[in-house]
Write a protein that holds these residues in place. Structure first.
Motif, PDB file in Angstrom:
ATOM      1  N   ALA A   3       0.820  -1.210   0.000  1.00 11.58           N
ATOM      2  CA  ALA A   3       0.000   0.000   0.000  1.00 11.58           C
ATOM      3  C   ALA A   3       0.854   1.261   0.000  1.00 11.58           C
ATOM      4  N   ALA A   4       1.961   1.229   0.752  1.00  5.97           N
ATOM      5  CA  ALA A   4       2.826   2.402   0.850  1.00  5.97           C
ATOM      6  C   ALA A   4       3.640   2.639  -0.418  1.00  5.97           C
ATOM      7  N   ASN A   5       3.885   1.575  -1.196  1.00  3.04           N
ATOM      8  CA  ASN A   5       4.736   1.686  -2.387  1.00  3.04           C
ATOM      9  C   ASN A   5       4.008   1.214  -3.640  1.00  3.04           C
ATOM     10  N   LEU A   6       2.705   1.431  -3.657  1.00  2.35           N
ATOM     11  CA  LEU A   6       1.899   0.909  -4.758  1.00  2.35           C
ATOM     12  C   LEU A   6       2.346   1.463  -6.108  1.00  2.35           C
ATOM     13  N   GLN A   7       2.635   2.760  -6.164  1.00  2.00           N
ATOM     14  CA  GLN A   7       3.043   3.370  -7.424  1.00  2.00           C
ATOM     15  C   GLN A   7       4.378   2.808  -7.899  1.00  2.00           C
ATOM     16  N   VAL A   8       5.304   2.597  -6.979  1.00  2.00           N
ATOM     17  CA  VAL A   8       6.622   2.050  -7.334  1.00  2.00           C
ATOM     18  C   VAL A   8       6.481   0.618  -7.829  1.00  2.00           C
ATOM     19  N   VAL A   9       5.667  -0.170  -7.134  1.00  2.00           N
ATOM     20  CA  VAL A   9       5.451  -1.559  -7.549  1.00  2.00           C
ATOM     21  C   VAL A   9       4.786  -1.609  -8.921  1.00  2.00           C
ATOM     22  N   ALA A  10       3.798  -0.738  -9.138  1.00  2.00           N
ATOM     23  CA  ALA A  10       3.098  -0.707 -10.420  1.00  2.00           C
ATOM     24  C   ALA A  10       4.049  -0.315 -11.555  1.00  2.00           C
ATOM     25  N   THR A  11       4.946   0.635 -11.297  1.00  2.00           N
ATOM     26  CA  THR A  11       5.912   1.050 -12.318  1.00  2.00           C
ATOM     27  C   THR A  11       6.855  -0.092 -12.676  1.00  2.00           C
ATOM     28  N   ALA A  12       7.353  -0.792 -11.650  1.00  2.00           N
ATOM     29  CA  ALA A  12       8.237  -1.930 -11.895  1.00  2.00           C
ATOM     30  C   ALA A  12       7.502  -3.042 -12.643  1.00  2.00           C
ATOM     31  N   ALA A  13       6.248  -3.286 -12.262  1.00  2.00           N
ATOM     32  CA  ALA A  13       5.458  -4.320 -12.939  1.00  2.00           C
ATOM     33  C   ALA A  13       5.219  -3.958 -14.396  1.00  2.00           C
ATOM     34  N   PHE A  14       4.995  -2.670 -14.658  1.00  2.00           N
ATOM     35  CA  PHE A  14       4.779  -2.239 -16.037  1.00  2.00           C
ATOM     36  C   PHE A  14       6.031  -2.471 -16.873  1.00  2.00           C
ATOM     37  N   GLY A  15       7.207  -2.215 -16.300  1.00  2.00           N
ATOM     38  CA  GLY A  15       8.451  -2.449 -17.038  1.00  2.00           C
ATOM     39  C   GLY A  15       8.619  -3.908 -17.409  1.00  2.00           C
ATOM     40  N   THR A  16       8.363  -4.796 -16.459  1.00  2.00           N
ATOM     41  CA  THR A  16       8.456  -6.227 -16.748  1.00  2.00           C
ATOM     42  C   THR A  16       7.379  -6.657 -17.736  1.00  2.00           C
ATOM     43  N   ALA A  17       6.165  -6.144 -17.566  1.00  2.00           N
ATOM     44  CA  ALA A  17       5.057  -6.512 -18.452  1.00  2.00           C
ATOM     45  C   ALA A  17       5.329  -6.065 -19.885  1.00  2.00           C
ATOM     46  N   ARG A  18       5.952  -4.911 -20.058  1.00  2.00           N
ATOM     47  CA  ARG A  18       6.260  -4.416 -21.402  1.00  2.00           C
ATOM     48  C   ARG A  18       7.203  -5.379 -22.125  1.00  2.00           C
ATOM     49  N   ASN A  19       8.267  -5.789 -21.456  1.00  2.00           N
ATOM     50  CA  ASN A  19       9.209  -6.719 -22.078  1.00  2.00           C
ATOM     51  C   ASN A  19       8.567  -8.085 -22.319  1.00  2.00           C
ATOM     52  N   ALA A  20       7.752  -8.533 -21.358  1.00  2.00           N
ATOM     53  CA  ALA A  20       7.081  -9.821 -21.514  1.00  2.00           C
ATOM     54  C   ALA A  20       6.103  -9.792 -22.684  1.00  2.00           C
ATOM     55  N   ALA A  21       5.384  -8.679 -22.835  1.00  2.00           N
ATOM     56  CA  ALA A  21       4.415  -8.571 -23.934  1.00  2.00           C
ATOM     57  C   ALA A  21       5.120  -8.560 -25.288  1.00  2.00           C
ATOM     58  N   LEU A  22       6.218  -7.834 -25.377  1.00  2.00           N
ATOM     59  CA  LEU A  22       6.972  -7.818 -26.634  1.00  2.00           C
ATOM     60  C   LEU A  22       7.540  -9.205 -26.936  1.00  2.00           C
ATOM     61  N   GLY A  23       8.075  -9.854 -25.917  1.00  2.00           N
ATOM     62  CA  GLY A  23       8.588 -11.205 -26.112  1.00  2.00           C
ATOM     63  C   GLY A  23       7.497 -12.174 -26.511  1.00  2.00           C
ATOM     64  N   LEU A  24       6.310 -12.027 -25.886  1.00  2.00           N
ATOM     65  CA  LEU A  24       5.183 -12.890 -26.231  1.00  2.00           C
ATOM     66  C   LEU A  24       4.769 -12.690 -27.683  1.00  2.00           C
ATOM     67  N   LEU A  25       4.739 -11.444 -28.126  1.00  2.00           N
ATOM     68  CA  LEU A  25       4.357 -11.149 -29.508  1.00  2.00           C
ATOM     69  C   LEU A  25       5.374 -11.703 -30.492  1.00  2.00           C
ATOM     70  N   VAL A  26       6.642 -11.418 -30.254  1.00  2.00           N
ATOM     71  CA  VAL A  26       7.696 -11.873 -31.170  1.00  2.00           C
ATOM     72  C   VAL A  26       7.764 -13.400 -31.196  1.00  2.00           C
ATOM     73  N   GLY A  27       7.752 -14.021 -30.023  1.00  2.00           N
ATOM     74  CA  GLY A  27       7.834 -15.478 -29.957  1.00  2.00           C
ATOM     75  C   GLY A  27       6.643 -16.163 -30.588  1.00  2.00           C
TER      76      GLY A  27
END
Length: 259
Positions: A50-74
């Protein structure tokens, strides 16, 4: 009414089990006095989240972006390869050893090599790692689906003088879609896991992998678990999206395939 009851049971049963597991976890950690570096209490994890929700969401978005690109390419690479292998037996025989080798190699161990190839300041290595992890399940399942055509359907099309494209469009592709979506569901989770683990080996300082490492290094164990929760949510989102795609009208072939 039965459908409503079934839907409520499908949602309620996992929710009850999840809540019971969290309560048992909290009681065990509190009752036994387990240290935070072993496993923190769910209440502490929730507080950090709860205290670091924005930081966690930002980190999750970074990982999700790479995962989505990898999913598309693969996925695109796997579909092209499966189509060629289904149409040309020699290509399938030649690809089998390579696909087998890719399936057994711990692909995340190649992340340091890819960082050397593409540079440590780029996200390319993480995308490539995710794409390779995605390729195998999508390729194997799609190829099996393209080869699964009932003899009676093939004979019926031949009796009606159907062209190869008509046979592919009306029989082969619809029959292969359930297999493709099975592979895609598996690959969606693998993409997130592979992209996250690849972050441990270098590259830009973003994403959940780096965040977990930094939190553990600074002895903020509850925060590290908060990032783990972010990773779980990211994986669930990927899985849910692929499941919804399968349930689109006519996406999974027959109604039974979409259940």
């Amino acid at each position: 009414m039965s459908r409503v009851r079934e839907g409520a049971l499908a949602v309620g049963a996992p929710a009850v089990v999840g809540v019971a597991a969290v309560v048992l976890w909290q009681a065990t950690v509190t009752g036994l006095g387990i240290a935070a570096y072993v496993v923190p209490a769910p209440a502490d994890i929730a507080t950090e989240l709860a205290a670091n929700l924005q930081v966690v969401a930002t980190a999750a978005f970074g990982t999700a972006r790479n995962a989505a690109l990898g999913l598309l390419v693969g996925t695109v690479a796997a579909l092209v390869a499966a189509g060629v292998s289904a149409a040309w037996r020699l290509a399938a025989d030649a690809a089998n050893p390579l696909v087998t080798a890719t399936a057994v190699v711990p692909i995340v161990c190649l992340a340091p090599v890819f960082y050397t190839m593409f540079g440590t300041d780029a996200q390319t290595a993480r995308v490539v790692v995710a794409a390779i992890a995605v390729f195998v399940p999508v390729y194997v399942n799609t190829l099996r689906g393209l080869r699964t055509v009932a003899p009676v359907h093939r004979d019926l099309l031949r009796a009606h003088a159907a062209t190869p494209w008509q046979a592919t469009r009306h029989v082969t592709l619809p029959g292969a879609l359930p297999f493709f979506f099975t592979g895609l569901r598996v690959a969606s989770s693998l993409a997130v896991i592979s992209a996250l683990v690849a972050e441990y080996f270098g590259g830009p300082v973003d994403g959940l992998g780096k965040a977990i490492t930094s939190a553990v290094a600074s002895s903020r164990y509850a925060l590290a678990w908060a990032y783990v929760v972010g990773a779980v949510v990211t994986g669930l989102v990927f899985y849910a999206v692929t499941t919804l795609l399968e349930r689109l009208p006519d996406a999974g072939g027959s109604p039974s395939a979409r259940r």
